[in-house]
Design a protein around this motif. Structure first.
Motif, PDB file in Angstrom:
ATOM      1  N   GLU A  98      -0.242  -7.578   0.471  1.00  0.00           N
ATOM      2  CA  GLU A  98       1.048  -7.700  -0.204  1.00  0.00           C
ATOM      3  C   GLU A  98       1.002  -8.774  -1.293  1.00  0.00           C
ATOM      4  OE1 GLU A  98       3.834  -6.504   3.678  1.00  0.00           O
ATOM      5  OE2 GLU A  98       3.575  -8.587   3.073  1.00  0.00           O
ATOM      6  N   LEU A  99       0.148  -9.755  -1.095  1.00  0.00           N
ATOM      7  CA  LEU A  99       0.041 -10.874  -2.034  1.00  0.00           C
ATOM      8  C   LEU A  99      -0.930 -10.595  -3.180  1.00  0.00           C
ATOM      9  CD1 LEU A  99       0.090 -13.675   0.673  1.00  0.00           C
ATOM     10  CD2 LEU A  99       1.840 -13.323  -1.082  1.00  0.00           C
ATOM     11  N   GLY A 100      -1.463  -9.370  -3.226  1.00  0.00           N
ATOM     12  CA  GLY A 100      -2.249  -8.971  -4.381  1.00  0.00           C
ATOM     13  C   GLY A 100      -3.751  -9.064  -4.241  1.00  0.00           C
ATOM     14  N   LEU A 101      -4.288  -9.071  -3.005  1.00  0.00           N
ATOM     15  CA  LEU A 101      -5.728  -9.130  -2.803  1.00  0.00           C
ATOM     16  C   LEU A 101      -6.277  -7.751  -2.440  1.00  0.00           C
ATOM     17  CD1 LEU A 101      -4.970 -12.156  -2.693  1.00  0.00           C
ATOM     18  CD2 LEU A 101      -6.682 -12.434  -0.895  1.00  0.00           C
ATOM     19  N   ASP A 102      -7.468  -7.448  -2.927  1.00  0.00           N
ATOM     20  CA  ASP A 102      -8.206  -6.251  -2.527  1.00  0.00           C
ATOM     21  C   ASP A 102      -9.171  -6.655  -1.419  1.00  0.00           C
ATOM     22  OD1 ASP A 102      -6.951  -4.589  -4.404  1.00  0.00           O
ATOM     23  OD2 ASP A 102      -8.369  -5.168  -5.971  1.00  0.00           O
ATOM     24  N   ILE A 103      -9.022  -6.030  -0.252  1.00  0.00           N
ATOM     25  CA  ILE A 103      -9.693  -6.542   0.942  1.00  0.00           C
ATOM     26  C   ILE A 103     -10.670  -5.526   1.535  1.00  0.00           C
ATOM     27  CG2 ILE A 103      -9.330  -7.381   3.287  1.00  0.00           C
ATOM     28  CD1 ILE A 103      -6.672  -8.489   2.391  1.00  0.00           C
ATOM     29  N   TYR A 104     -11.840  -6.054   1.904  1.00  0.00           N
ATOM     30  CA  TYR A 104     -12.860  -5.326   2.649  1.00  0.00           C
ATOM     31  C   TYR A 104     -13.118  -6.110   3.941  1.00  0.00           C
ATOM     32  CZ  TYR A 104     -13.805  -3.084  -1.884  1.00  0.00           C
ATOM     33  OH  TYR A 104     -13.701  -2.400  -3.073  1.00  0.00           O
ATOM     34  N   LEU A 105     -13.536  -5.411   4.990  1.00  0.00           N
ATOM     35  CA  LEU A 105     -13.761  -6.084   6.276  1.00  0.00           C
ATOM     36  C   LEU A 105     -14.958  -5.479   6.985  1.00  0.00           C
ATOM     37  CD1 LEU A 105     -11.264  -7.293   8.902  1.00  0.00           C
ATOM     38  CD2 LEU A 105     -12.886  -5.530   9.606  1.00  0.00           C
ATOM     39  N   GLN A 137     -20.614  -2.972  -5.505  1.00  0.00           N
ATOM     40  CA  GLN A 137     -20.764  -1.656  -6.115  1.00  0.00           C
ATOM     41  C   GLN A 137     -19.443  -0.904  -6.137  1.00  0.00           C
ATOM     42  OE1 GLN A 137     -24.011   0.758  -4.576  1.00  0.00           O
ATOM     43  NE2 GLN A 137     -22.855   2.632  -4.949  1.00  0.00           N
ATOM     44  N   ASP A 138     -18.712  -0.963  -5.015  1.00  0.00           N
ATOM     45  CA  ASP A 138     -17.454  -0.234  -4.913  1.00  0.00           C
ATOM     46  C   ASP A 138     -16.390  -0.795  -5.848  1.00  0.00           C
ATOM     47  OD1 ASP A 138     -15.817   1.797  -3.188  1.00  0.00           O
ATOM     48  OD2 ASP A 138     -14.600  -0.029  -3.143  1.00  0.00           O
ATOM     49  N   SER A 139     -16.382  -2.122  -6.009  1.00  0.00           N
ATOM     50  CA  SER A 139     -15.342  -2.777  -6.811  1.00  0.00           C
ATOM     51  C   SER A 139     -15.719  -2.897  -8.288  1.00  0.00           C
ATOM     52  CB  SER A 139     -15.062  -4.174  -6.252  1.00  0.00           C
ATOM     53  OG  SER A 139     -16.209  -5.001  -6.372  1.00  0.00           O
ATOM     54  N   GLY A 140     -16.994  -2.721  -8.594  1.00  0.00           N
ATOM     55  CA  GLY A 140     -17.440  -2.870  -9.976  1.00  0.00           C
ATOM     56  C   GLY A 140     -17.499  -4.306 -10.439  1.00  0.00           C
ATOM     57  N   GLN A 141     -17.524  -5.254  -9.504  1.00  0.00           N
ATOM     58  CA  GLN A 141     -17.568  -6.679  -9.843  1.00  0.00           C
ATOM     59  C   GLN A 141     -18.968  -7.245  -9.621  1.00  0.00           C
ATOM     60  OE1 GLN A 141     -14.878  -8.373 -11.138  1.00  0.00           O
ATOM     61  NE2 GLN A 141     -13.809  -6.409 -11.112  1.00  0.00           N
ATOM     62  N   ASP A 142     -19.258  -8.372 -10.250  1.00  0.00           N
ATOM     63  CA  ASP A 142     -20.559  -9.039 -10.097  1.00  0.00           C
ATOM     64  C   ASP A 142     -20.564 -10.039  -8.950  1.00  0.00           C
ATOM     65  OD1 ASP A 142     -21.613  -7.673 -12.312  1.00  0.00           O
ATOM     66  OD2 ASP A 142     -20.793  -9.173 -13.696  1.00  0.00           O
TER      67      ASP A 142
END
Length: 357
Positions: A98-105, A137-142
């Motif tokens: 809700e606070l704007g984070l994309d989360i993986y676990l 890879q999934d997020s496209g981030q470094d």
């Protein structure tokens, strides 16, 4: 005993109240549906052996600043990770979304006999490393933000020290660093264990046996007092579901891969590896001075499993020039399921991560 006054009337009143709660609890249980946990929507994006890597569905809140760097949560091996998503009213994960984070676990699953010889190298340089690569890879981030919880925080410190280029910010929560502080009851117990004998006898260490050990640390509170209060906890549907979800989590304890258990206890509980600079993962030496990224260290002021002194020992062990400690007025589990978790802890972590974009 002069300070305690018992009258027959008071005893009769308390017994009647106890019996009333007991009858109410029986009626509640008869009409209770299945106890469900981990209900926040998610999908599996990677599997390896028993491990599953989840991606939670992001909350798209208009006008809410989002954190573009994904957050990977690394939970402990000794319990199930749905503690951070126990129910919709007190879900740590849901609040972060809700606070704007994309989360993986990372969900470690349930080790069996095939996992008997998995060690720290397999978990850190294998599983965690592979999950980090999948998230990137999934997020496209470094880079990603890494949040380690309890034992998972210890593993996250090791991973970050070995792979500092892949972690943008590190958050440790109720994480043991100094495993031999005088007030660490779990450590005192661990010093008495013949680790080699335990592993040779059991192979994998039974989760039920570890649960008994945790309960033995506070026998009155977690034994007698808890059982006496159970009828009151079960007297209505809402409180019963809350109580039973917690009970489900407490006793849903996976067995521990034997070699990993042996290495972790020897490295940290016996040799106090971080403090004595004696952590070896595979053929790599772990040097916490390799950690230079911003670091947020969250701990509970009344945590009996990982006392504040065990977590705060992280101060000065890294080369981070942006090190922050965050004390929460709670115990080990309250950091994630208390009212403060929803109103203070999750917002505090989200704000800190956004400030370090």
């Amino acid at each position: 005993m002069s300070g305690f006054k018992f009258s027959p009337e008071k005893i009769i009143s308390e017994l009647c109240q106890f019996n009333e709660h007991l009858l109410q609890s029986v009626n509640t249980l008869q009409h209770l549906e299945e106890v469900s946990v981990g209900q926040t929507p998610k999908e599996i994006i990677y599997r390896e052996d028993k491990l599953q890597l989840f991606r939670y569905q992001s909350e798209k809140t208009p006008g809410k600043k989002r954190c573009k760097t994904p957050l990977l949560i690394c939970y402990a091996l000794v319990n199930r990770p749905y503690m951070v998503d126990l129910d919709q009213e007190r879900s740590f994960v849901k609040r972060l979304l809700e606070l704007g984070l994309d989360i993986y676990l990372i969900d470690w699953g349930y080790p069996d006999a095939a996992d008997r010889y998995l060690d720290m190298d397999d978990y850190i340089n294998g599983y965690i490393a592979n999950c980090v690569d999948q998230v990137l890879q999934d997020s496209g981030q470094d880079q990603l933000n890494l949040l380690g919880i309890c034992q998972g925080g210890t593993l996250s410190l090791c991973y970050t020290a070995l792979n500092p280029d892949k972690v943008k910010n590190l958050v440790t929560m109720v994480t043991p660093v100094d495993f031999k502080t005088p007030d660490n009851m779990l450590s005192h117990l661990a010093q008495q264990i013949d680790i080699d004998l335990a592993v040779e006898t059991y192979g994998n260490i039974p989760g039920a046996m570890l649960n008994d050990a945790y309960n033995a640390l506070m026998p009155m509170r977690l034994g007698l007092q808890k059982n006496l209060n159970t009828p009151r906890q079960l007297r209505d549907r809402a409180s019963a579901l809350s109580f039973l979800r917690m009970e489900k989590w407490i006793y849903d304890s996976p067995d521990q891969a034997g070699e990993m258990f042996r290495q972790f206890l020897t490295t940290f509980f016996k040799d106090n590896g971080f403090i004595n600079n004696a952590v070896l993962v595979g053929d790599q030496s772990v040097d916490l001075k390799q950690i230079t990224q911003p670091l947020l260290n969250v701990y509970g002021s009344s945590d009996h499993l990982v006392p504040p002194s065990a977590s705060r020992a992280l101060t000065g062990l890294t080369n981070s020039h942006d090190y922050t400690e965050y004390e929460v007025a709670s115990g080990h589990i309250g950091v994630f399921v208390s009212g403060k978790s929803q109103t203070e802890v999750a917002p505090g972590i989200a704000d800190w991560l956004k400030q370090h974009e």
